[in-house]
Design a protein around this motif. Structure first.
Motif, short mmCIF file in Angstrom:
data_model
loop_
_atom_site.label_atom_id
_atom_site.label_comp_id
_atom_site.label_asym_id
_atom_site.label_seq_id
_atom_site.Cartn_x
_atom_site.Cartn_y
_atom_site.Cartn_z
N ALA A 5 0.77 -1.19 0.10
CA ALA A 5 -0.13 0.15 -0.19
C ALA A 5 0.93 1.32 0.07
O ALA A 5 0.61 2.35 -0.53
N MET A 6 2.05 1.39 0.80
CA MET A 6 2.88 2.53 0.73
C MET A 6 3.41 2.79 -0.53
O MET A 6 3.33 3.72 -1.22
N VAL A 7 3.93 1.68 -1.40
CA VAL A 7 4.41 1.90 -2.61
C VAL A 7 3.29 2.30 -3.60
O VAL A 7 3.56 3.05 -4.42
N SER A 8 2.31 1.85 -3.58
CA SER A 8 1.22 2.04 -4.39
C SER A 8 0.46 3.38 -3.93
O SER A 8 -0.12 3.87 -5.00
N GLN B 189 3.91 7.26 -5.55
CA GLN B 189 3.80 7.07 -7.07
C GLN B 189 4.24 8.84 -7.45
O GLN B 189 5.01 8.61 -8.43
N ALA B 190 3.77 9.74 -6.86
CA ALA B 190 4.32 11.12 -7.13
C ALA B 190 5.62 11.22 -7.08
O ALA B 190 6.24 12.20 -7.88
N LEU B 191 6.49 10.71 -6.08
CA LEU B 191 7.85 10.92 -5.85
C LEU B 191 8.55 10.22 -6.87
O LEU B 191 9.44 10.70 -7.60
N VAL B 192 7.96 8.87 -7.54
CA VAL B 192 8.68 8.33 -8.54
C VAL B 192 8.50 9.08 -9.68
O VAL B 192 9.26 9.10 -10.58
N ALA B 193 7.41 9.69 -10.04
CA ALA B 193 7.04 10.52 -11.32
C ALA B 193 7.92 11.52 -11.42
O ALA B 193 8.53 12.02 -12.39
N LYS B 194 8.30 12.12 -10.23
CA LYS B 194 9.15 13.38 -10.11
C LYS B 194 10.75 12.94 -10.37
O LYS B 194 11.53 13.79 -10.64
N GLY B 195 11.02 11.83 -9.79
CA GLY B 195 12.35 11.19 -10.02
C GLY B 195 13.04 10.82 -8.58
O GLY B 195 13.15 12.04 -7.95
#
Length: 159
Positions: free
Chosen positions: A64-67, A72-78
């Protein structure tokens, strides 16, 4: 113990240490890819992830944390969760590992260090290999608790 038995025990310990180091090293690429399934499978079903007062009490909680939209916004930002080499102590079907980690985030002009953390892992050999039963992470900001995690991990002691 015969020389052959001694050799087999040493090889098994080396393979266990390698497998645990690989499992821990897999966290960064999995979480940075936003891959909740792969990240969650690093934990035992009842595994705990305790990070700065936020406790996830199961594999499902890690998923749930990763989802989550914030991750996911952190991943999209880099971002890059880099876990340094770990020190592993194996005792039969249980193990303790310790390492430090950095989280880098893209701020638009490059990357900056967001967090520097001490990580203490408790692992067990499960039916399908090693799995995390507890990960405790504390910021390396002078906190004696973080220093204690490092000392415990270096001595192979569970916390």
């Amino acid at each position: 113990m015969s020389d052959l038995d001694d050799l087999l025990a040493r090889v098994r310990r080396l393979e266990d240490e390698r497998d645990i180091a690989r499992l821990i090293a897999s966290y960064g690429p999995a979480v940075d890819a936003g891959d909740a399934d792969t990240t969650a499978k690093l934990w035992a079903t009842d595994g705990v992830y305790d990070v700065e007062g936020w406790q996830m009490g199961s594999r499902a909680d890690v998923h749930a944390m990763v989802s989550s939209s914030s991750h996911q916004a952190l991943v999209a930002k880099g971002c890059s969760h880099f876990l340094g080499p770990c020190v592993v102590t194996v005792t039969g079907d249980a193990a303790v590992a310790v390492c430090e980690s950095l989280v880098l985030v893209n701020d638009g002009d490059g990357y900056r260090v967001w967090r520097a953390t001490a990580n203490h892992f408790v692992l067990r050999r499960g039916a399908h290999g090693w799995e995390i039963t507890r990960r405790t992470s504390r910021l390396l900001n002078g906190d004696p608790g973080a220093h204690g995690l490092l000392r415990s991990g270096l001595s192979g002691t569970q916390v």
